[in-house]
Design a protein around this motif. Structure first.
Motif, PDB file in Angstrom:
ATOM      1  N   TYR A  55      12.371 -10.786   9.824  1.00 38.49           N
ATOM      2  CA  TYR A  55      12.126 -10.977   8.138  1.00 38.49           C
ATOM      3  C   TYR A  55      13.021 -11.990   7.372  1.00 38.49           C
ATOM      4  CZ  TYR A  55      11.995  -9.442   3.761  1.00 38.49           C
ATOM      5  OH  TYR A  55      11.718  -9.425   2.346  1.00 38.49           O
ATOM      6  N   PHE A  56      14.225 -12.086   7.871  1.00 42.43           N
ATOM      7  CA  PHE A  56      15.073 -12.631   7.472  1.00 42.43           C
ATOM      8  C   PHE A  56      14.877 -14.357   7.592  1.00 42.43           C
ATOM      9  CE2 PHE A  56      17.078  -8.595   5.979  1.00 42.43           C
ATOM     10  CZ  PHE A  56      17.278  -8.944   4.616  1.00 42.43           C
ATOM     11  N   ALA A  57      14.233 -14.459   8.555  1.00 46.29           N
ATOM     12  CA  ALA A  57      14.352 -15.871   9.080  1.00 46.29           C
ATOM     13  C   ALA A  57      13.476 -16.544   8.206  1.00 46.29           C
ATOM     14  CB  ALA A  57      13.574 -15.920  10.560  1.00 46.29           C
ATOM     15  N   GLN A  58      12.462 -15.882   7.266  1.00 45.19           N
ATOM     16  CA  GLN A  58      11.596 -16.554   6.292  1.00 45.19           C
ATOM     17  C   GLN A  58      12.277 -17.223   5.132  1.00 45.19           C
ATOM     18  OE1 GLN A  58       9.141 -14.181   3.777  1.00 45.19           O
ATOM     19  NE2 GLN A  58      10.321 -12.388   4.648  1.00 45.19           N
ATOM     20  N   PHE A  59      13.740 -16.975   5.071  1.00 44.79           N
ATOM     21  CA  PHE A  59      14.449 -17.449   4.014  1.00 44.79           C
ATOM     22  C   PHE A  59      15.272 -18.623   4.506  1.00 44.79           C
ATOM     23  CE2 PHE A  59      13.677 -13.046   3.161  1.00 44.79           C
ATOM     24  CZ  PHE A  59      12.806 -13.236   1.971  1.00 44.79           C
ATOM     25  N   GLY A  60      15.603 -18.841   5.902  1.00 43.61           N
ATOM     26  CA  GLY A  60      16.120 -19.950   6.255  1.00 43.61           C
ATOM     27  C   GLY A  60      16.795 -19.456   7.613  1.00 43.61           C
ATOM     28  N   ARG A  61      17.486 -20.285   8.538  1.00 48.56           N
ATOM     29  CA  ARG A  61      17.964 -20.228   9.751  1.00 48.56           C
ATOM     30  C   ARG A  61      19.092 -19.350   9.699  1.00 48.56           C
ATOM     31  NH1 ARG A  61      18.022 -25.392  13.693  1.00 48.56           N
ATOM     32  NH2 ARG A  61      16.368 -24.572  14.361  1.00 48.56           N
ATOM     33  N   ILE A  62      18.855 -18.363  10.732  1.00 46.50           N
ATOM     34  CA  ILE A  62      20.017 -17.298  11.037  1.00 46.50           C
ATOM     35  C   ILE A  62      20.876 -17.749  12.250  1.00 46.50           C
ATOM     36  CG2 ILE A  62      20.202 -14.767  11.450  1.00 46.50           C
ATOM     37  CD1 ILE A  62      17.477 -14.326  10.268  1.00 46.50           C
ATOM     38  N   ALA A  63      22.186 -17.410  11.838  1.00 45.39           N
ATOM     39  CA  ALA A  63      23.369 -17.618  12.832  1.00 45.39           C
ATOM     40  C   ALA A  63      23.422 -16.484  13.739  1.00 45.39           C
ATOM     41  CB  ALA A  63      24.702 -18.200  12.168  1.00 45.39           C
ATOM     42  N   TRP A  64      23.305 -15.447  13.088  1.00 41.91           N
ATOM     43  CA  TRP A  64      23.726 -14.083  13.710  1.00 41.91           C
ATOM     44  C   TRP A  64      23.069 -12.847  13.013  1.00 41.91           C
ATOM     45  CZ3 TRP A  64      26.682  -9.811  12.081  1.00 41.91           C
ATOM     46  CH2 TRP A  64      27.239  -9.088  12.928  1.00 41.91           C
ATOM     47  N   SER A  65      22.541 -11.812  13.507  1.00 37.67           N
ATOM     48  CA  SER A  65      22.060 -10.766  13.054  1.00 37.67           C
ATOM     49  C   SER A  65      22.284  -9.375  13.616  1.00 37.67           C
ATOM     50  CB  SER A  65      20.521 -10.939  12.641  1.00 37.67           C
ATOM     51  OG  SER A  65      19.755 -10.916  14.146  1.00 37.67           O
ATOM     52  N   GLN A  66      22.443  -8.352  13.132  1.00 31.49           N
ATOM     53  CA  GLN A  66      22.712  -7.236  13.893  1.00 31.49           C
ATOM     54  C   GLN A  66      22.433  -5.832  13.197  1.00 31.49           C
ATOM     55  OE1 GLN A  66      26.754  -6.537  14.896  1.00 31.49           O
ATOM     56  NE2 GLN A  66      26.168  -5.136  16.631  1.00 31.49           N
ATOM     57  N   VAL A  67      21.579  -5.155  13.686  1.00 30.44           N
ATOM     58  CA  VAL A  67      21.255  -3.589  13.070  1.00 30.44           C
ATOM     59  C   VAL A  67      22.411  -2.711  13.847  1.00 30.44           C
ATOM     60  CG1 VAL A  67      19.650  -1.655  12.997  1.00 30.44           C
ATOM     61  CG2 VAL A  67      18.864  -3.998  12.624  1.00 30.44           C
ATOM     62  N   ILE A  68      22.940  -1.835  13.216  1.00 27.53           N
ATOM     63  CA  ILE A  68      24.167  -1.068  13.574  1.00 27.53           C
ATOM     64  C   ILE A  68      23.434   0.264  14.195  1.00 27.53           C
ATOM     65  CG2 ILE A  68      26.017   0.131  13.016  1.00 27.53           C
ATOM     66  CD1 ILE A  68      26.298  -3.082  12.871  1.00 27.53           C
ATOM     67  N   PHE A  69      23.759   0.577  15.177  1.00 27.75           N
ATOM     68  CA  PHE A  69      23.284   1.893  15.849  1.00 27.75           C
ATOM     69  C   PHE A  69      24.276   2.801  16.201  1.00 27.75           C
ATOM     70  CE2 PHE A  69      20.108  -1.331  16.918  1.00 27.75           C
ATOM     71  CZ  PHE A  69      18.856  -0.483  16.664  1.00 27.75           C
ATOM     72  N   ASP A  70      24.006   4.246  16.020  1.00 24.30           N
ATOM     73  CA  ASP A  70      25.138   5.115  16.514  1.00 24.30           C
ATOM     74  C   ASP A  70      25.231   5.168  18.029  1.00 24.30           C
ATOM     75  OD1 ASP A  70      25.536   8.018  17.346  1.00 24.30           O
ATOM     76  OD2 ASP A  70      26.145   8.122  15.373  1.00 24.30           O
TER      77      ASP A  70
END
Length: 87
Positions: free
Chosen positions: A30-45
């Motif tokens: 989703y966020f790649a449409q705005f520009g290159r991503i260096a790192w991404s993470q969803v936080i899980f329990d």
């Protein structure tokens, strides 16, 4: 602090209200449409393995943040998500 740490930190956003069905790949896509991503993470329990409903994105360039701000509403899997730039 590492030489590039201040730059990375200024390009980091907190993302909230992420649907529990969204994982790392969907958030990044989703966020790649705005520009290159260096790192991404969803936080899980760790105990349940379920999403906590928030995550983080670090963009490679400031222009990605500018592109992100041009869009008023962000919807991911029918849920309006929000973001806030981290400091």
């Amino acid at each position: 602090m590492a030489p590039g740490a201040a730059v990375s930190r200024s390009l980091k956003i907190f993302v909230g209200n992420i649907p529990w069905t969204v994982g790392h790949r969907e958030l990044r896509n989703y966020f790649a449409q705005f520009g290159r991503i260096a790192w991404s993470q969803v936080i899980f329990d760790r105990k349940t393995g379920l999403s906590k409903g928030y995550g983080f994105i670090v963009f490679q360039k400031r222009s990605a943040l500018e592109n992100l701000e041009k869009k008023q509403k962000h919807v991911l899997e029918q849920s309006t998500i929000f973001y806030q730039q981290s400091e």
